[in-house]
Design an enzyme around this catalytic site. Sequence first.
Site, short mmCIF file in Angstrom:
data_model
loop_
_atom_site.label_atom_id
_atom_site.label_comp_id
_atom_site.label_asym_id
_atom_site.label_seq_id
_atom_site.Cartn_x
_atom_site.Cartn_y
_atom_site.Cartn_z
N SER A 95 -6.95 -13.01 -4.28
CA SER A 95 -8.28 -12.54 -3.86
C SER A 95 -8.12 -11.12 -3.35
O SER A 95 -7.57 -10.92 -2.26
CB SER A 95 -8.82 -13.42 -2.73
OG SER A 95 -8.82 -14.76 -3.09
N LYS A 170 -15.66 -13.94 -5.95
CA LYS A 170 -14.85 -14.51 -4.86
C LYS A 170 -15.29 -13.96 -3.49
O LYS A 170 -15.36 -14.69 -2.50
CB LYS A 170 -13.37 -14.21 -5.12
CG LYS A 170 -12.43 -14.60 -4.01
CD LYS A 170 -12.33 -16.11 -3.80
CE LYS A 170 -11.42 -16.43 -2.61
NZ LYS A 170 -11.33 -17.86 -2.34
N LYS A 238 -9.13 -10.29 5.75
CA LYS A 238 -8.90 -9.36 4.63
C LYS A 238 -10.04 -9.46 3.61
O LYS A 238 -10.55 -8.46 3.12
CB LYS A 238 -7.54 -9.74 4.02
CG LYS A 238 -7.16 -9.16 2.69
CD LYS A 238 -7.49 -10.01 1.49
CE LYS A 238 -6.90 -11.37 1.43
NZ LYS A 238 -7.17 -12.11 0.21
P1 NAD Z 1 0.63 -16.83 1.24
O1 NAD Z 1 0.77 -15.75 2.23
O2 NAD Z 1 0.97 -18.23 1.64
O3 NAD Z 1 1.50 -16.48 -0.08
C1 NAD Z 1 1.64 -15.20 -0.64
C2 NAD Z 1 3.06 -15.07 -1.18
O4 NAD Z 1 3.20 -13.79 -1.82
C3 NAD Z 1 4.12 -15.13 -0.09
O5 NAD Z 1 5.08 -16.14 -0.40
C4 NAD Z 1 4.74 -13.72 -0.09
O6 NAD Z 1 6.11 -13.72 0.25
C5 NAD Z 1 4.51 -13.30 -1.52
N1 NAD Z 1 4.52 -11.83 -1.73
C6 NAD Z 1 3.92 -10.87 -0.97
N2 NAD Z 1 4.10 -9.65 -1.50
C7 NAD Z 1 4.82 -9.84 -2.64
C8 NAD Z 1 5.32 -8.97 -3.64
N3 NAD Z 1 5.10 -7.63 -3.58
N4 NAD Z 1 6.04 -9.49 -4.67
C9 NAD Z 1 6.27 -10.82 -4.73
N5 NAD Z 1 5.82 -11.71 -3.81
C10 NAD Z 1 5.10 -11.23 -2.77
O7 NAD Z 1 -0.87 -16.73 0.72
P2 NAD Z 1 -1.73 -17.86 -0.03
O8 NAD Z 1 -2.44 -18.66 0.99
O9 NAD Z 1 -0.89 -18.53 -1.06
O10 NAD Z 1 -2.82 -16.93 -0.72
C11 NAD Z 1 -2.57 -16.16 -1.88
C12 NAD Z 1 -3.89 -15.56 -2.35
O11 NAD Z 1 -4.82 -16.61 -2.65
C13 NAD Z 1 -4.57 -14.66 -1.30
O12 NAD Z 1 -5.19 -13.57 -1.92
C14 NAD Z 1 -5.59 -15.60 -0.67
O13 NAD Z 1 -6.68 -14.89 -0.11
C15 NAD Z 1 -5.99 -16.44 -1.89
N6 NAD Z 1 -6.51 -17.79 -1.57
C16 NAD Z 1 -5.90 -18.57 -0.65
C17 NAD Z 1 -6.43 -19.83 -0.37
C18 NAD Z 1 -5.81 -20.73 0.67
O14 NAD Z 1 -6.47 -21.71 1.07
N7 NAD Z 1 -4.59 -20.49 1.12
C19 NAD Z 1 -7.57 -20.29 -1.05
C20 NAD Z 1 -8.13 -19.49 -2.03
C21 NAD Z 1 -7.60 -18.22 -2.29
#
Ligand code: NAD
Length: 295
Positions: A95, A170, A238
Amino acid sequence: MKIGFIGLGIMGKPMARNLLKDGHSLVVYDVVPAMVDAMAGAGMERGESCADVARRSQLVITMLPDGPEVEQAILGPGGVLEGVQADCTVVDMSSISPMVSQKVGRACAAKGVAFLDAPVSGGEPKAIDGTLAIMVGGEKDVFEKMVPILRLMGSTVTLTGGVGAGNVTKLANQIMVACNIAAMGEALELARSCGVDSEVVFNAVKAGLAGSTVLNAKAPMVIARNFKPGFRIRLHKKDLRNALLTAESKGVVLPLTSVVQQMLTALVNHGKGDLDHSAIVTYIEDMSSIWSAAT
Ligand code: NAD
């Protein structure tokens, strides 16, 4: 298909597992090595960098926190575009700001690489079940080619327009969810202050007009005081920031979004950034106790 998956956090991990279950082979990478350790093996190969993942894949999916991480992973040194083959497709499911999606889409197009932005809604439980709502921006022919893969992670897959439209959709989703949770917090706090139990209120209203998926998912967490994420407050902050920046670029006013974004900022400043976004209600509870102590 050989699929590269970058970003193995709360969402990426179960989404990658659902692709594996359908018989695809995966090469995975995360900037935190422990995340890769937890996934590598049993059909998932270890990637050494984003470029390495791209070199070994026909499709690269990214699931990262925000635009800067997506730009770093796709456009940056050692990024996807350094390793990518010309017939590869990149699908960013993070997102992020629609303006960043468009920038990344243009950079992919310059390399002859197809690109979709495809953020999701539904959170960890739906990521595990493979029943996310996926909102996609991009060319129709690329979308149609990717639908069978996206269907392994989501129960609805909707083309919403050109590149960036997925993230516009989104942002609209995130505004509705955040304002819903804040409204629920005010409602339950009022009831509590009048001596009416939160669980009683939830059960009484959930089948009526105020009932919603947000209420059904988040009220039980508030009642149980379980704020384990789920969806982290700092990620929702964010999203609302990206919504406000997009609104500003269009001259649109989002007064409710601004207020809730300020609540999220206060919660992050008070060390609550890694709690589930249902903890927005604690902002209202805390402010109420300050007000009642002062009167
Ligand atoms: P998270 O923080 O749990 O996971 C993100 C992962 O990306 C981490 O493991 C981090 O180490 C990795 N990362 C960061 N920078 C990186 C890079 N440059 N190269 C490789 N890996 C990298 O976040 P999440 O909850 O899994 O969310 C991911 C996305 O999905 C976000 O944009 C969030 O807004 C969206 N989202 C999350 C949810 C939710 O309920 N958690 C629901 C819908 C959408």
